[in-house]
Structure formats: structure tokens, C-alpha cells
Design a protein around this motif. Structure first.
Motif, mmCIF file in Angstrom:
data_model
loop_
_atom_site.group_PDB
_atom_site.id
_atom_site.type_symbol
_atom_site.label_atom_id
_atom_site.label_comp_id
_atom_site.label_asym_id
_atom_site.label_seq_id
_atom_site.Cartn_x
_atom_site.Cartn_y
_atom_site.Cartn_z
ATOM 1 N N ALA A 325 16.276 -20.061 37.137
ATOM 2 C CA ALA A 325 17.289 -21.057 37.492
ATOM 3 C C ALA A 325 17.486 -21.117 39.005
ATOM 4 O O ALA A 325 17.586 -22.210 39.591
ATOM 5 N N ASP A 326 17.553 -19.971 39.670
ATOM 6 C CA ASP A 326 17.735 -19.947 41.128
ATOM 7 C C ASP A 326 16.580 -20.650 41.847
ATOM 8 O O ASP A 326 16.807 -21.488 42.744
ATOM 9 N N ARG A 327 15.363 -20.327 41.466
ATOM 10 C CA ARG A 327 14.202 -20.895 42.157
ATOM 11 C C ARG A 327 14.056 -22.386 41.892
ATOM 12 O O ARG A 327 13.731 -23.172 42.791
ATOM 13 N N ILE A 328 14.294 -22.818 40.652
ATOM 14 C CA ILE A 328 14.200 -24.252 40.320
ATOM 15 C C ILE A 328 15.274 -25.034 41.056
ATOM 16 O O ILE A 328 15.016 -26.107 41.628
ATOM 17 N N PHE A 329 16.501 -24.523 41.063
ATOM 18 C CA PHE A 329 17.614 -25.190 41.730
ATOM 19 C C PHE A 329 17.316 -25.357 43.225
ATOM 20 O O PHE A 329 17.527 -26.432 43.802
ATOM 21 N N ASN A 330 16.842 -24.314 43.863
ATOM 22 C CA ASN A 330 16.560 -24.358 45.295
ATOM 23 C C ASN A 330 15.430 -25.340 45.615
ATOM 24 O O ASN A 330 15.516 -26.140 46.561
ATOM 25 N N ALA A 331 14.344 -25.313 44.804
ATOM 26 C CA ALA A 331 13.205 -26.206 45.065
ATOM 27 C C ALA A 331 13.604 -27.671 44.885
ATOM 28 O O ALA A 331 13.220 -28.536 45.698
ATOM 29 N N LEU A 332 14.355 -27.988 43.837
ATOM 30 C CA LEU A 332 14.784 -29.368 43.606
ATOM 31 C C LEU A 332 15.681 -29.867 44.740
ATOM 32 O O LEU A 332 15.542 -31.017 45.189
ATOM 33 N N ASN A 333 16.572 -29.039 45.226
ATOM 34 C CA ASN A 333 17.447 -29.440 46.328
ATOM 35 C C ASN A 333 16.663 -29.741 47.591
ATOM 36 O O ASN A 333 16.892 -30.763 48.260
ATOM 37 N N GLU A 334 15.763 -28.849 47.954
ATOM 38 C CA GLU A 334 14.997 -29.045 49.182
ATOM 39 C C GLU A 334 14.096 -30.276 49.081
ATOM 40 O O GLU A 334 13.982 -31.065 50.033
ATOM 41 N N SER A 335 13.480 -30.483 47.927
ATOM 42 C CA SER A 335 12.595 -31.633 47.765
ATOM 43 C C SER A 335 13.377 -32.943 47.761
ATOM 44 O O SER A 335 12.936 -33.943 48.322
ATOM 45 N N PHE A 336 14.568 -32.937 47.160
ATOM 46 C CA PHE A 336 15.376 -34.178 47.102
ATOM 47 C C PHE A 336 15.909 -34.538 48.499
ATOM 48 O O PHE A 336 16.036 -35.717 48.839
ATOM 49 N N LYS A 337 16.206 -33.545 49.315
ATOM 50 C CA LYS A 337 16.619 -33.834 50.701
ATOM 51 C C LYS A 337 15.501 -34.551 51.446
ATOM 52 O O LYS A 337 15.760 -35.524 52.191
ATOM 53 N N LYS A 338 14.299 -34.082 51.257
ATOM 54 C CA LYS A 338 13.153 -34.730 51.896
ATOM 55 C C LYS A 338 12.958 -36.160 51.386
ATOM 56 O O LYS A 338 12.659 -37.077 52.146
ATOM 57 N N PHE A 339 13.218 -36.362 50.065
ATOM 58 C CA PHE A 339 13.056 -37.686 49.452
ATOM 59 C C PHE A 339 14.096 -38.673 49.997
ATOM 60 O O PHE A 339 13.773 -39.824 50.315
ATOM 61 N N THR A 340 15.345 -38.251 50.123
ATOM 62 C CA THR A 340 16.409 -39.139 50.583
ATOM 63 C C THR A 340 16.331 -39.416 52.090
ATOM 64 O O THR A 340 16.851 -40.408 52.562
ATOM 65 N N SER A 341 15.693 -38.539 52.836
ATOM 66 C CA SER A 341 15.606 -38.751 54.291
ATOM 67 C C SER A 341 14.412 -39.581 54.711
ATOM 68 O O SER A 341 14.307 -40.000 55.857
ATOM 69 N N SER A 342 13.500 -39.807 53.781
ATOM 70 C CA SER A 342 12.286 -40.572 54.127
ATOM 71 C C SER A 342 12.517 -42.069 53.964
ATOM 72 O O SER A 342 13.468 -42.515 53.306
#
Length: 342
Positions: A325-342
Motif C-alpha cells: 500500500a505504501d509503495r503503490i500510494f507513493n508511486a501513484l502520487n508522484e506519477s499523477f503530479k507529473k501528469f497534471t503538470s504536463s
């Protein structure tokens, strides 16, 4: 001189309310300013206790506050039957006793009613305070020791003091106050002197102190045991989480990051492959890429995934589920930040 002093002290006492009501007036405490001298003058032996009483609805001449000596022998406690059998006035009575409060509430004391003759009578400041209500009936109490009362009109006259009217029938015994009236030990000609046993109060106090210390030690030991167990569980959980993290690190890194390991994969890829790394029985479905084309669909499924993997929801889960849960939560957050900033 003692009786004159007592009588002068009692001049300020006024009648109270009906039986069972507290008038709030504490003048009766003044009567007992000479309680130690009175106990000594009455010859209260070591194995006896001084009882102060007043009959609530007696005739005027019998309403004077009075005291009598109650022999207790080697008894550890005083029962209602003992008081009833030695109560000086004849007749059938209901008794109410003054009892201290453990936390000092209600001014430090309350009046209590006892149901059975086997009930224990409370001791207040080393003596017993009683207010009695005479009941109708032909019951006559057992023979009692000679009544020792406050000075009557006759005794006042004999000492030259002016006669004083007794309190009216409306007086209330809620004002009886034992003050500091311990049981006294002095020779008595009227009561046979038995071999002096250990005082019940001393035995009770020693036992209470020992029980309190034992209880405190048990509570401390129990708290320390629970603390040590919780500490061991926490340390074991951390160790298990580290071990599981090392074991799952490669698989989770391969899912979350690009082949060079420098950045996270795009959010569409993570959402469509999340079913391969999520814990067992998670209820997360496999999402095809065709359902992740529109931005609105990506955001909707991202929010579902974040809620499912949030670490706060898995604090009581096993170590493997917490790590995933920790690793999935962290990866999804970081990837979504990149998606919204592009």
C-alpha cells in the motif's frame, strides 16, 4: 464548669427543618468543642465508643442532644443491632447515621440510612453520630446503659445558670456534628473493664494501608507489562516491514519506475498494471488502456486507487499489505503530479 461551657456553646443552636432536611446551620459543632473533656468525664473506656444522638420527634424535655457509651469489646465493627440494643430511650426508632465522604464532597459527610440490623454503622471522627425518629408501635428497645445527656434545665439551675427553653419540635438532627470526637480510654466505674484488645481502628488502618500498597504495586506491574508487550510488538512490526520491503523492492520498482530507475512511469501505465502488484483480495479490477484515454477517466480511477491504497487504511494489516500500500500510494502520487503538470 464543663457543663456550663457546653450550655453556653449551645445557646446559638436554633431549630432546623423537618426530619431528613438540612437547614444548613452548623451551630451544633460548637457543642462538641469540649468533646474530649466530655468523653473523659463520662469515663469512656478503651473498648467503647461515644455515641451522640438526638430524638427528632420527642417531647421537649427529651429533645436535648445526648450521648451514651457503647461498649464494643473486641468487635472490629459496630452494627445497627448493637446501637439499637443500647439506645437509651425506650420505643421503636428509625436511625440515621453520619458518615464521612471519601472525596470530601457534600461538606465532608452525609447522612445514611441502614436497612438491616447486621449493617455496619459508620464512624465519623472517632465517634458515632445518630439522629433518631420515634416510630409508632409498642416495641421496646433492650436495656441500655445509663443515658448521659447534655445539661437539662434542672442541672442548669443547680449550677446557677438560667433555665433555657429546649429546641422546638421543628428542630432537625442534620446539624449533629461530631467534630473531632475520638473514642477515649479512661477508667469507668459503671462499665466492667475487659482486657484491652488492639483497637479496631488501628487494625483497620494497617490493613487498609497494606491493601492500598499492594493494589498500587499490582497496577504498576500491569502497566509495565503492557508497555513492554506493546514495545515488543512495535519493534517486531518494524522488523517485519523492513524484511518484506527488501523482499518486494525489485517487483515494486519494476512496476513503478522506468527501466533506468530515474523516474516514475506515466499514470496510465501504473493504473492499467496496478492489479499485478496490489495485495491479495484487494478487489481492484484490471483496467485496460482503452478505459484510460480521457483525462476525466484517468482522474476518476486515480482517485479510486489513492483511496484504496492510502496507508491510514492499512495500519492494522500485515507487513506485506502495508508495504504494498505504501509503495503503490507513493508511486501513484508522484506519477499523477507529473501528469497534471504536463
Amino acid at each position: 464548669q464543663l457543663l456550663e461551657n457546653l450550655d453556653e456553646r449551645r445557646q446559638d443552636i436554633r431549630p432546623g427543618g423537618s426530619f431528613g432536611e438540612d437547614s444548613g446551620y452548623s451551630g451544633s459543632a460548637d457543642i462538641l468543642a469540649y468533646s474530649l473533656q466530655a468523653a473523659s468525664a463520662l469515663g469512656c473506656p478503651e473498648d467503647s465508643i461515644l455515641v451522640q444522638y438526638e430524638v427528632q420527634n420527642a417531647d421537649d424535655e427529651d429533645r436535648e442532644p445526648a450521648v451514651f457509651i457503647l461498649p464494643i469489646g473486641g468487635a472490629m465493627s459496630i452494627t445497627l443491632a448493637m446501637v439499637r440494643s443500647r439506645f437509651p430511650p425506650p420505643g421503636n426508632y428509625h436511625f440515621r447515621f453520619k458518615a464521612p465522604t471519601s472525596d470530601g464532597a457534600f461538606g465532608g459527610w452525609v447522612w445514611v440510612d441502614l436497612v438491616s440490623d447486621d449493617d455496619f454503622v459508620p464512624v465519623f471522627n472517632g465517634g458515632v453520630g445518630v439522629k433518631a425518629l420515634k416510630l409508632p408501635g409498642d416495641f421496646v428497645a433492650a436495656a441500655a446503659p445509663q443515658r448521659s445527656s447534655m445539661p437539662s434545665v434542672a442541672s442548669q439551675s443547680s449550677m446557677g445558670a438560667a433555665p433555657r427553653a429546649s429546641p422546638g419540635p421543628g428542630g432537625d438532627l442534620m446539624e449533629l456534628d461530631l467534630g473531632a470526637m475520638p473514642a477515649r480510654s479512661s477508667p469507668s466505674a459503671a462499665t466492667p473493664q475487659a482486657p484491652a484488645p488492639k483497637k479496631a481502628a488501628e487494625l483497620d488502618r494497617a490493613q487498609l494501608v497494606a491493601d492500598r500498597e499492594a493494589k498500587t504495586k499490582r497496577e504498576y506491574d500491569e502497566k509495565m507489562r503492557r508497555h513492554e508487550e506493546a514495545k515488543k510488538r512495535e519493534e517486531q512490526a518494524k522488523k517485519d516491514k523492513v524484511d518484506v520491503g527488501d523482499k518486494l523492492s525489485k517487483a515494486l520498482d519494476d512496476w513503478a519506475k522506468t527501466p533506468d530507475g530515474t523516474s516514475f512511469k506515466e499514470i496510465r501505465t501504473l493504473l492499467s498494471t496496478m492489479h499485478t502488484v496490489i495485495w491479495k483480495d484487494s478487489s481492484w479490477p484490471q483496467l485496460p488502456l482503452s478505459e484510460l484515454v480521457a483525462d476525466s477517466s484517468i482522474k476518476k480511477n486515480y482517485r479510486k486507487a489513492i483511496l484504496l491504497a492510502h496507508p491510514d487504511r492499512h495500519q492494522n494489516a500485515d507487513a506485506e499489505q502495508q508495504v504494498r500500500a505504501d509503495r503503490i500510494f507513493n508511486a501513484l502520487n508522484e506519477s499523477f503530479k507529473k501528469f497534471t503538470s504536463s
